[in-house]
Write a protein that holds these residues in place. Structure first.
Motif, mmCIF file in Angstrom:
data_model
loop_
_atom_site.group_PDB
_atom_site.id
_atom_site.type_symbol
_atom_site.label_atom_id
_atom_site.label_comp_id
_atom_site.label_asym_id
_atom_site.label_seq_id
_atom_site.Cartn_x
_atom_site.Cartn_y
_atom_site.Cartn_z
ATOM 1 N N PRO A 37 11.980 62.903 36.380
ATOM 2 C CA PRO A 37 12.029 61.654 35.591
ATOM 3 C C PRO A 37 11.925 62.042 34.189
ATOM 4 O O PRO A 37 11.848 60.922 33.249
ATOM 5 C CB PRO A 37 10.824 60.737 35.965
ATOM 6 C CG PRO A 37 10.248 61.500 37.502
ATOM 7 C CD PRO A 37 10.704 62.896 37.396
ATOM 8 N N LYS A 38 11.736 63.188 33.771
ATOM 9 C CA LYS A 38 11.644 63.690 32.270
ATOM 10 C C LYS A 38 12.969 63.631 31.858
ATOM 11 O O LYS A 38 13.469 63.539 30.529
ATOM 12 C CB LYS A 38 10.990 65.041 32.284
ATOM 13 C CG LYS A 38 9.651 64.973 32.520
ATOM 14 C CD LYS A 38 8.955 66.366 32.262
ATOM 15 C CE LYS A 38 7.525 66.486 32.392
ATOM 16 N NZ LYS A 38 6.980 67.935 32.353
ATOM 17 N N LEU A 39 14.304 63.693 32.741
ATOM 18 C CA LEU A 39 15.453 63.698 32.134
ATOM 19 C C LEU A 39 16.225 62.521 32.278
ATOM 20 O O LEU A 39 16.145 61.634 33.167
ATOM 21 C CB LEU A 39 16.285 65.023 33.034
ATOM 22 C CG LEU A 39 15.861 66.120 33.200
ATOM 23 C CD1 LEU A 39 16.656 66.905 34.124
ATOM 24 C CD2 LEU A 39 15.841 66.914 31.758
ATOM 25 N N ASP A 40 17.166 62.241 31.162
ATOM 26 C CA ASP A 40 17.869 60.954 31.105
ATOM 27 C C ASP A 40 19.351 61.271 31.885
ATOM 28 O O ASP A 40 19.925 62.293 31.324
ATOM 29 C CB ASP A 40 17.746 60.476 29.716
ATOM 30 C CG ASP A 40 16.674 59.896 29.391
ATOM 31 O OD1 ASP A 40 15.650 59.490 30.194
ATOM 32 O OD2 ASP A 40 16.390 59.735 27.906
ATOM 33 N N TYR A 41 19.728 60.521 32.336
ATOM 34 C CA TYR A 41 21.152 60.579 32.856
ATOM 35 C C TYR A 41 21.771 59.424 32.659
ATOM 36 O O TYR A 41 21.471 58.303 32.345
ATOM 37 C CB TYR A 41 21.395 60.763 34.453
ATOM 38 C CG TYR A 41 21.200 62.254 34.838
ATOM 39 C CD1 TYR A 41 20.260 63.393 34.182
ATOM 40 C CD2 TYR A 41 21.971 62.745 35.830
ATOM 41 C CE1 TYR A 41 20.311 64.582 34.721
ATOM 42 C CE2 TYR A 41 22.100 63.892 36.239
ATOM 43 C CZ TYR A 41 21.275 64.727 35.799
ATOM 44 O OH TYR A 41 21.289 66.201 35.894
ATOM 45 N N ILE A 42 23.301 59.323 32.427
ATOM 46 C CA ILE A 42 24.034 58.253 32.261
ATOM 47 C C ILE A 42 25.294 58.240 33.097
ATOM 48 O O ILE A 42 26.009 59.255 33.191
ATOM 49 C CB ILE A 42 24.460 58.222 30.561
ATOM 50 C CG1 ILE A 42 25.169 56.778 30.359
ATOM 51 C CG2 ILE A 42 25.144 59.351 30.234
ATOM 52 C CD1 ILE A 42 25.546 56.659 29.037
ATOM 53 N N LYS A 43 25.445 57.395 33.826
ATOM 54 C CA LYS A 43 26.723 57.277 34.849
ATOM 55 C C LYS A 43 27.099 55.887 35.080
ATOM 56 O O LYS A 43 26.243 54.837 34.335
ATOM 57 C CB LYS A 43 26.272 57.638 36.274
ATOM 58 C CG LYS A 43 25.608 59.154 36.091
ATOM 59 C CD LYS A 43 26.436 60.077 35.855
ATOM 60 C CE LYS A 43 25.930 61.622 35.914
ATOM 61 N NZ LYS A 43 26.997 62.741 35.312
ATOM 62 N N ARG A 44 27.950 55.490 35.860
ATOM 63 C CA ARG A 44 28.478 54.118 35.989
ATOM 64 C C ARG A 44 28.023 53.481 37.443
ATOM 65 O O ARG A 44 27.934 54.321 38.503
ATOM 66 C CB ARG A 44 30.033 54.042 36.109
ATOM 67 C CG ARG A 44 30.583 52.648 36.212
ATOM 68 C CD ARG A 44 31.882 52.694 36.124
ATOM 69 N NE ARG A 44 32.407 53.282 34.839
ATOM 70 C CZ ARG A 44 32.644 52.856 33.488
ATOM 71 N NH1 ARG A 44 32.535 51.327 33.670
ATOM 72 N NH2 ARG A 44 33.050 53.102 32.561
ATOM 73 N N VAL A 45 27.502 52.284 37.411
ATOM 74 C CA VAL A 45 26.875 52.058 38.894
ATOM 75 C C VAL A 45 28.145 51.520 39.546
ATOM 76 O O VAL A 45 28.984 50.529 39.379
ATOM 77 C CB VAL A 45 26.209 50.640 38.721
ATOM 78 C CG1 VAL A 45 25.688 49.886 39.909
ATOM 79 C CG2 VAL A 45 24.991 50.919 37.646
ATOM 80 N N VAL A 46 28.415 51.914 40.817
ATOM 81 C CA VAL A 46 29.492 51.557 41.719
ATOM 82 C C VAL A 46 28.963 51.236 42.972
ATOM 83 O O VAL A 46 29.550 50.565 43.696
ATOM 84 C CB VAL A 46 30.369 52.992 41.946
ATOM 85 C CG1 VAL A 46 30.746 53.658 40.759
ATOM 86 C CG2 VAL A 46 29.712 54.146 42.701
ATOM 87 N N GLY A 47 27.732 51.382 43.247
ATOM 88 C CA GLY A 47 27.149 50.861 44.767
ATOM 89 C C GLY A 47 26.027 50.232 44.430
ATOM 90 O O GLY A 47 24.885 50.833 43.825
ATOM 91 N N LEU A 48 25.870 49.012 45.054
ATOM 92 C CA LEU A 48 24.762 48.092 45.035
ATOM 93 C C LEU A 48 23.993 48.345 46.357
ATOM 94 O O LEU A 48 24.417 48.753 47.276
ATOM 95 C CB LEU A 48 25.206 46.786 44.765
ATOM 96 C CG LEU A 48 25.771 46.371 43.610
ATOM 97 C CD1 LEU A 48 26.193 45.117 43.501
ATOM 98 C CD2 LEU A 48 25.412 46.828 42.167
ATOM 99 N N PRO A 49 22.561 47.798 46.295
ATOM 100 C CA PRO A 49 21.854 47.969 47.456
ATOM 101 C C PRO A 49 22.637 47.266 48.737
ATOM 102 O O PRO A 49 23.142 46.204 48.728
ATOM 103 C CB PRO A 49 20.600 46.948 47.241
ATOM 104 C CG PRO A 49 20.563 47.023 45.804
ATOM 105 C CD PRO A 49 21.954 47.190 45.264
ATOM 106 N N GLY A 50 22.488 48.000 49.947
ATOM 107 C CA GLY A 50 23.360 47.851 51.001
ATOM 108 C C GLY A 50 24.841 47.989 51.376
ATOM 109 O O GLY A 50 25.566 48.068 52.249
ATOM 110 N N ASP A 51 25.293 48.673 50.067
ATOM 111 C CA ASP A 51 26.641 48.952 50.024
ATOM 112 C C ASP A 51 26.966 50.128 50.811
ATOM 113 O O ASP A 51 25.930 51.142 51.184
ATOM 114 C CB ASP A 51 27.198 49.154 48.742
ATOM 115 C CG ASP A 51 27.701 47.881 48.237
ATOM 116 O OD1 ASP A 51 27.840 46.974 48.603
ATOM 117 O OD2 ASP A 51 27.749 48.048 46.666
#
Length: 248
Positions: A98-112
């Motif tokens: 948790p010390k590291l920041d990442y940046i990505k795109r959300v493609v999957g929601l809960p349950g997908d």
């Protein structure tokens, strides 16, 4: 004490108070509203490039301990929570560190159910619309001397963006089917063959780990230049990226 000394002392104290107020205001803005973020890698090309500086909206998803400077363990979960939407470009803390920041795109929601087959993203068994729209020439260390195919993807909710396909047979082009747990999200980089994301060690990202939604690029400079090297600005600033959306 002379009047002159009193005036100097009073003026110094006024300056100190103004400085303290400015620092407190900056902390409040950074904690509750907007946090600056710089792009450290090419995992989100061509949407975001190394050397892009952008603002992250802290209030988009509410607040967790990771919203605060130094991540104090004051509470768990999120307050005033709002859930990320499919297609959002978001900054989050890496679950394994948790010390590291990442940046990505959300493609999957809960349950997908998420899977990649032959480079095509599948959501709940349905292929995401994907259209070849041309070629892209990476800059700097990411330029391998050849152009890269660039595709336009359109998610089921209508969010559209471009992705790169550096290698038609990369390890991330064919995956098992992932079932996203409750309260978690599946994240992917737009540079599909050069992104450590939920297909690999990043895994599913808990809602608590989200810092905010990327909003706008406010500054951009070629990746081999520092923003402090003002003498390079005339040749290395990417003026066409200033005030561009960080989402697509």
């Amino acid at each position: 004490m002379s009047e002159s000394t009193k005036d100097q002392s009073g003026g110094l104290w006024e300056n100190v108070k103004v400085l303290i107020q400015a620092l407190l205001l900056a902390v409040i803005i950074r904690t509750l509203f907007f946090q600056p973020f710089s792009i450290p890698s090419g995992s989100m090309m061509s949407t975001l490039l190394v050397g892009d500086y952008l603002f992250v909206s802290k209030f988009s998803y509410g607040y967790s301990k990771y919203s605060m400077p130094f991540s104090p363990d004051l509470f768990s979960g999120r307050i005033w929570s709002d859930e990320p939407e499919r297609g959002d470009v978001a900054v989050f803390r890496l679950p394994s560190n948790p010390k590291l920041d990442y940046i990505k795109r959300v493609v999957g929601l809960p349950g997908d159910r998420i899977q990649v087959r032959d480079g095509v993203l599948f959501i709940n068994g349905n292929a995401v619309e994907r259209e070849l729209v041309g070629n892209y020439t990476p800059e700097g260390r990411y330029n391998r001397g050849t152009d890269v195919p660039i595709y336009r993807e359109t998610l089921p909710n209508g969010v559209t963006y471009t992705t790169l396909d550096l290698n038609p047979n990369s390890p991330g082009d064919n995956t098992r089917e992932f079932v996203v747990p409750a309260g978690h999200y599946f994240m992917m980089g737009d540079n599909r063959d050069n992104s450590q994301d939920s297909r690999f060690d990043v895994g599913f990202v808990p809602l608590e780990n989200f810092i905010g939604r990327a909003t706008i690029i406010f500054f951009s400079i070629a990746e081999d230049a520092s923003p402090l090297e003002i003498w390079k600005w005339p040749t290395d600033l990417r003026f066409d990226r200033f005030f561009k959306s960080a989402q697509r």
